[in-house]
Scaffold this motif. Sequence first.
Motif, PDB file in Angstrom:
ATOM      1  N   THR A 170      62.555  17.518  58.759  1.00 38.08           N
ATOM      2  CA  THR A 170      61.303  18.289  58.768  1.00 38.08           C
ATOM      3  C   THR A 170      61.487  19.719  58.269  1.00 38.08           C
ATOM      4  O   THR A 170      60.721  20.176  57.408  1.00 38.08           O
ATOM      5  N   TYR A 186      62.034  19.649  54.515  1.00 37.19           N
ATOM      6  CA  TYR A 186      60.803  19.273  53.794  1.00 37.19           C
ATOM      7  C   TYR A 186      59.839  20.445  53.686  1.00 37.19           C
ATOM      8  O   TYR A 186      59.374  20.782  52.605  1.00 37.19           O
ATOM      9  N   TRP A 187      59.537  21.089  54.823  1.00 30.23           N
ATOM     10  CA  TRP A 187      58.492  22.120  54.757  1.00 30.23           C
ATOM     11  C   TRP A 187      58.978  23.401  54.085  1.00 30.23           C
ATOM     12  O   TRP A 187      58.197  24.103  53.439  1.00 30.23           O
ATOM     13  N   VAL A 201      58.312  12.646  50.291  1.00 36.14           N
ATOM     14  CA  VAL A 201      58.836  12.077  51.532  1.00 36.14           C
ATOM     15  C   VAL A 201      59.585  10.776  51.240  1.00 36.14           C
ATOM     16  O   VAL A 201      60.672  10.536  51.753  1.00 36.14           O
ATOM     17  N   SER A 225      62.730  10.054  61.585  1.00 33.91           N
ATOM     18  CA  SER A 225      61.900  11.254  61.586  1.00 33.91           C
ATOM     19  C   SER A 225      61.169  11.471  60.266  1.00 33.91           C
ATOM     20  O   SER A 225      60.335  12.369  60.170  1.00 33.91           O
ATOM     21  N   SER A 226      61.464  10.676  59.244  1.00 36.02           N
ATOM     22  CA  SER A 226      60.856  10.888  57.929  1.00 36.02           C
ATOM     23  C   SER A 226      59.708   9.930  57.629  1.00 36.02           C
ATOM     24  O   SER A 226      59.072  10.054  56.587  1.00 36.02           O
TER      25      SER A 226
END
Length: 212
Positions: free
Chosen positions: A73, A76-77, A149, A160-161
């Motif tokens: 996470t 990614y962000w 993603v 978690s993805s």
Amino acid sequence: VMGFIAPIILALLINQIGSTKVKGFVQTITYMPHFISTVVIVAMINIFLTPGTGLLGRFLGDTSLLGNPNMFTPIYWITEVWQHVGWNSIIYLAALSSVDTALYEAAKVDGARRFQLIRYVDFPTILPTCGILLILNMGSVLNVGFEKVFLMQNALNLSSSEVISTYTYKIGIVSNQFSYSTAIGLFNTLINFVFLVFANAISKRVSETSIF
């Protein structure tokens, strides 16, 4: 949240740059990542985070960040904000360009500093624009995305993805459960619509800014 706030902060900071050339250079540098293909971005992430040899991975030893579910996470962000922050700040810079220069001159005469100019002149100017974009963004709050993603997923970080879009793809295309995947997509759309109406109602009551 950061994808919404970061462009506002960047636009306010760029607007404070006095030199036109420097401002244009900064804008160009921040816009460029937006035009990079998602596949290339994910390839860059993998190269940078490769354990032992990557630009960042060499400091982590044998630890694979993309293989760590807890790190998916943040990776990614952070990369998502970096890629789109410059492009998303354009509309705020356009709003700031309409500010009357007399307001800046009057504020400076009254002893206002840069932070006070941002707080009392710039921010109120872009506040209606922020309200409209917040409402529109709430309409896609569950749409994290699919391509990036999906490309970043692996067997280690799958816990978690997994997001709605990738899950819908696997259920509908891979498992051939078309009715179930359609129901998931409809649920996603309905929830986004509820968020949109709710955000619009709050914005209309608080700031009298709304899209309908």
